[in-house]
Design a protein around this motif. Structure first.
Motif, PDB file in Angstrom:
ATOM      1  N   VAL A   1       1.077   7.335 -10.647  1.00  0.00           N
ATOM      2  CA  VAL A   1       1.416   6.111 -10.866  1.00  0.00           C
ATOM      3  C   VAL A   1       1.848   5.231 -10.307  1.00  0.00           C
ATOM      4  O   VAL A   1       3.092   5.723  -9.831  1.00  0.00           O
ATOM      5  N   ARG A   2       2.007   3.805 -10.530  1.00  0.00           N
ATOM      6  CA  ARG A   2       2.638   2.854  -9.649  1.00  0.00           C
ATOM      7  C   ARG A   2       2.723   1.697 -10.597  1.00  0.00           C
ATOM      8  O   ARG A   2       2.770   0.828 -10.308  1.00  0.00           O
ATOM      9  N   PRO A   3       3.686   2.363 -11.761  1.00  0.00           N
ATOM     10  CA  PRO A   3       3.961   1.384 -12.297  1.00  0.00           C
ATOM     11  C   PRO A   3       4.383  -0.332 -12.124  1.00  0.00           C
ATOM     12  O   PRO A   3       3.738  -1.275 -12.546  1.00  0.00           O
ATOM     13  N   GLU A   4       4.975  -0.164 -11.382  1.00  0.00           N
ATOM     14  CA  GLU A   4       5.794  -1.663 -11.093  1.00  0.00           C
ATOM     15  C   GLU A   4       5.240  -2.495  -9.800  1.00  0.00           C
ATOM     16  O   GLU A   4       5.715  -3.273  -8.761  1.00  0.00           O
ATOM     17  N   GLY A   5       4.332  -1.945  -8.579  1.00  0.00           N
ATOM     18  CA  GLY A   5       3.735  -1.850  -7.253  1.00  0.00           C
ATOM     19  C   GLY A   5       5.203  -1.171  -5.903  1.00  0.00           C
ATOM     20  O   GLY A   5       4.805  -1.715  -5.152  1.00  0.00           O
ATOM     21  N   SER A   6       6.085  -0.459  -6.999  1.00  0.00           N
ATOM     22  CA  SER A   6       6.952  -0.179  -5.638  1.00  0.00           C
ATOM     23  C   SER A   6       6.795   1.268  -5.951  1.00  0.00           C
ATOM     24  O   SER A   6       5.635   1.865  -5.158  1.00  0.00           O
ATOM     25  N   VAL A   7       7.791   2.257  -6.603  1.00  0.00           N
ATOM     26  CA  VAL A   7       7.919   3.396  -6.726  1.00  0.00           C
ATOM     27  C   VAL A   7       7.285   4.206  -7.165  1.00  0.00           C
ATOM     28  O   VAL A   7       6.170   3.848  -8.462  1.00  0.00           O
TER      29      VAL A   7
ATOM     30  N   GLY B   1      -0.649  -2.460  -4.588  1.00  0.00           N
ATOM     31  CA  GLY B   1      -0.228  -2.494  -5.724  1.00  0.00           C
ATOM     32  C   GLY B   1       0.105  -1.785  -6.817  1.00  0.00           C
ATOM     33  O   GLY B   1       1.092  -0.763  -6.155  1.00  0.00           O
ATOM     34  N   THR B   2      -0.072  -2.335  -8.222  1.00  0.00           N
ATOM     35  CA  THR B   2      -0.392  -0.806  -9.198  1.00  0.00           C
ATOM     36  C   THR B   2      -1.082   0.220  -9.483  1.00  0.00           C
ATOM     37  O   THR B   2      -1.189   0.694  -9.915  1.00  0.00           O
ATOM     38  N   GLY B   3      -2.535  -0.601  -8.626  1.00  0.00           N
ATOM     39  CA  GLY B   3      -3.968  -0.547  -9.092  1.00  0.00           C
ATOM     40  C   GLY B   3      -3.933   1.337  -8.323  1.00  0.00           C
ATOM     41  O   GLY B   3      -3.909   1.088  -6.619  1.00  0.00           O
ATOM     42  N   ALA B   4      -4.476   2.252  -8.580  1.00  0.00           N
ATOM     43  CA  ALA B   4      -5.413   3.387  -7.914  1.00  0.00           C
ATOM     44  C   ALA B   4      -6.067   2.673  -7.315  1.00  0.00           C
ATOM     45  O   ALA B   4      -7.501   2.809  -7.829  1.00  0.00           O
ATOM     46  N   ALA B   5      -6.241   2.928  -5.623  1.00  0.00           N
ATOM     47  CA  ALA B   5      -7.406   2.165  -5.307  1.00  0.00           C
ATOM     48  C   ALA B   5      -8.829   3.467  -4.656  1.00  0.00           C
ATOM     49  O   ALA B   5     -10.051   2.944  -4.567  1.00  0.00           O
ATOM     50  N   ASP B   6      -7.678   4.029  -4.763  1.00  0.00           N
ATOM     51  CA  ASP B   6      -8.935   4.777  -4.521  1.00  0.00           C
ATOM     52  C   ASP B   6      -8.135   6.846  -4.232  1.00  0.00           C
ATOM     53  O   ASP B   6      -7.329   7.277  -4.004  1.00  0.00           O
ATOM     54  N   ASP B   7      -8.602   7.308  -5.435  1.00  0.00           N
ATOM     55  CA  ASP B   7      -8.397   8.775  -6.111  1.00  0.00           C
ATOM     56  C   ASP B   7      -8.626   9.576  -5.983  1.00  0.00           C
ATOM     57  O   ASP B   7      -8.906  10.413  -6.771  1.00  0.00           O
ATOM     58  N   SER B   8     -10.066   9.584  -4.367  1.00  0.00           N
ATOM     59  CA  SER B   8     -10.417  10.508  -4.561  1.00  0.00           C
ATOM     60  C   SER B   8     -10.219  12.033  -4.267  1.00  0.00           C
ATOM     61  O   SER B   8     -10.939  12.989  -4.154  1.00  0.00           O
TER      62      SER B   8
ATOM     63  N   ALA C   1       0.623  -1.161   0.289  1.00  0.00           N
ATOM     64  CA  ALA C   1       0.084  -0.036  -0.162  1.00  0.00           C
ATOM     65  C   ALA C   1       0.198   0.850   0.481  1.00  0.00           C
ATOM     66  O   ALA C   1       1.569   1.088   0.921  1.00  0.00           O
ATOM     67  N   LEU C   2       0.226   2.337  -0.865  1.00  0.00           N
ATOM     68  CA  LEU C   2       1.044   3.396  -0.575  1.00  0.00           C
ATOM     69  C   LEU C   2       0.650   4.814  -1.247  1.00  0.00           C
ATOM     70  O   LEU C   2      -0.755   4.601  -2.338  1.00  0.00           O
ATOM     71  N   TYR C   3       0.460   5.727  -0.377  1.00  0.00           N
ATOM     72  CA  TYR C   3      -0.459   7.303   0.262  1.00  0.00           C
ATOM     73  C   TYR C   3       0.444   8.039  -0.425  1.00  0.00           C
ATOM     74  O   TYR C   3       1.666   8.095  -0.051  1.00  0.00           O
ATOM     75  N   TRP C   4      -0.373   9.234  -1.146  1.00  0.00           N
ATOM     76  CA  TRP C   4       0.788  10.114  -1.049  1.00  0.00           C
ATOM     77  C   TRP C   4      -0.844  11.809  -0.494  1.00  0.00           C
ATOM     78  O   TRP C   4      -2.002  11.931  -0.423  1.00  0.00           O
ATOM     79  N   TYR C   5      -0.222  12.520   0.573  1.00  0.00           N
ATOM     80  CA  TYR C   5      -0.757  13.395   1.045  1.00  0.00           C
ATOM     81  C   TYR C   5      -0.064  14.351   0.440  1.00  0.00           C
ATOM     82  O   TYR C   5       0.821  14.817   0.033  1.00  0.00           O
ATOM     83  N   ARG C   6      -0.859  16.074   0.627  1.00  0.00           N
ATOM     84  CA  ARG C   6      -0.203  17.239   0.503  1.00  0.00           C
ATOM     85  C   ARG C   6       0.009  17.800   2.141  1.00  0.00           C
ATOM     86  O   ARG C   6      -1.598  17.498   2.691  1.00  0.00           O
ATOM     87  N   GLN C   7       0.080  18.324   2.394  1.00  0.00           N
ATOM     88  CA  GLN C   7       0.797  19.300   3.902  1.00  0.00           C
ATOM     89  C   GLN C   7       0.474  20.866   3.424  1.00  0.00           C
ATOM     90  O   GLN C   7       1.449  21.006   2.967  1.00  0.00           O
ATOM     91  N   SER C   8      -0.072  21.803   3.406  1.00  0.00           N
ATOM     92  CA  SER C   8      -0.668  23.405   2.903  1.00  0.00           C
ATOM     93  C   SER C   8       0.361  23.322   5.068  1.00  0.00           C
ATOM     94  O   SER C   8       0.068  22.664   5.682  1.00  0.00           O
ATOM     95  N   LEU C   9       0.650  24.643   4.468  1.00  0.00           N
ATOM     96  CA  LEU C   9       1.102  25.163   5.586  1.00  0.00           C
ATOM     97  C   LEU C   9      -0.398  25.268   6.897  1.00  0.00           C
ATOM     98  O   LEU C   9      -1.232  26.385   6.549  1.00  0.00           O
ATOM     99  N   GLY C  10       0.219  25.030   8.416  1.00  0.00           N
ATOM    100  CA  GLY C  10      -0.976  25.306   9.186  1.00  0.00           C
ATOM    101  C   GLY C  10      -1.646  24.351   8.984  1.00  0.00           C
ATOM    102  O   GLY C  10      -3.030  24.292  10.106  1.00  0.00           O
ATOM    103  N   GLN C  11      -1.646  22.980   8.360  1.00  0.00           N
ATOM    104  CA  GLN C  11      -2.625  22.622   8.217  1.00  0.00           C
ATOM    105  C   GLN C  11      -2.169  21.181   8.127  1.00  0.00           C
ATOM    106  O   GLN C  11      -0.668  20.902   8.521  1.00  0.00           O
ATOM    107  N   GLY C  12      -2.985  19.845   8.555  1.00  0.00           N
ATOM    108  CA  GLY C  12      -2.224  18.654   8.185  1.00  0.00           C
ATOM    109  C   GLY C  12      -2.734  17.582   7.030  1.00  0.00           C
ATOM    110  O   GLY C  12      -3.268  18.742   6.268  1.00  0.00           O
ATOM    111  N   PRO C  13      -1.991  16.724   7.107  1.00  0.00           N
ATOM    112  CA  PRO C  13      -1.942  16.515   5.852  1.00  0.00           C
ATOM    113  C   PRO C  13      -3.686  16.306   5.134  1.00  0.00           C
ATOM    114  O   PRO C  13      -4.129  15.360   5.658  1.00  0.00           O
TER     115      PRO C  13
END
Lengths: 116, 114
Positions: B68-74, B51-58, B31-43
């Protein structure tokens, strides 16, 4: 719509005393709660968590309390140490299952300063 | 490596340019997640890969953002036509199998759009 709220932007405590950080949530689908600690220029570090089936979880100096009826949780640090000075984030995760599993919703954070 | 690695640690780009941010998760974490943290806010959640698929891109704010995560790692987070409002710290996390357990965050990439 802020589903997880930390209403105190900052907290200042004397070394050796208790630090209490508070967090409120609105989404009743949340059933797993976590606290993270963050130092500048570093990613958040997991501190302690609690499942909704419990009302208390303790790990050394850190205790998390959950009041489901009030949708409120708190982190107690006792005794507080200067090295505890950091930003503390409360986070919540929904029920297991489905694609939202593991997606964390964070509060805004509370800056804790522990004075020697 | 032992932890989640994010590169670059800092990125300054001009408005309108394209940027790529890289995340190297802990070996074996599916499992891999991306978050964004703006100044003064939480992620804030952006996207979750199992794996390789985006399970939730909401959480992706608009179609300028793509990951992207083409090989399920990077994984690579790509931002097109950057805007000043995209300036934030972009955090990546990985966990063994999904769920709120065992999340480990990287140190983040601080993106500044000038």
């Amino acid at each position: 719509d802020q589903q997880v709220k930390q209403n105190s932007p900052s907290l200042s405590v004397q070394e050796g005393r208790i630090s209490i950080l508070n967090c409120d949530y609105t989404n009743s689908m949340f059933d797993y709660f976590l606290w993270y600690k963050k130092y500048p220029a570093e990613g958040p570090t997991f501190l302690i968590s609690i499942s909704s089936i419990k009302d208390k979880n303790e790990d050394g100096r850190f205790t998390v309390f959950l009041n489901k009826s009030a949708k409120h949780l708190s982190l107690h640090i006792v005794p507080s140490q200067p090295g505890d000075s950091a930003v503390y984030f409360c986070a919540a995760s929904p029920n297991a299952g489905g694609t939202s599993y593991g997606k964390l919703t964070f509060g805004q954070g509370t800056i804790l300063t522990v004075h020697p | 490596g032992a932890g989640v690695s994010q590169t670059p640690s800092n990125k300054v780009t001009e408005k309108g340019k394209y940027v790529e941010l890289r995340c190297d998760p802990i070996s074996g974490h599916t499992a891999l997640y991306w978050y964004r943290q703006s100044l003064g806010q939480g992620p804030e959640f952006l996207i979750y890969f199992q794996g390789t698929g985006a399970a939730d891109d909401s959480g992706l704010p608009n179609d300028r953002f793509f990951a992207v995560r083409p090989e399920g790692s990077v994984s690579t987070l790509k931002i097109q036509r950057t805007e000043r409002g995209d300036s934030a710290v972009y955090l990546c996390a990985s966990s063994p199998s999904g769920g709120g357990y065992g999340y480990t965050f990287g140190s983040g990439t601080r993106l500044t759009v000038v």
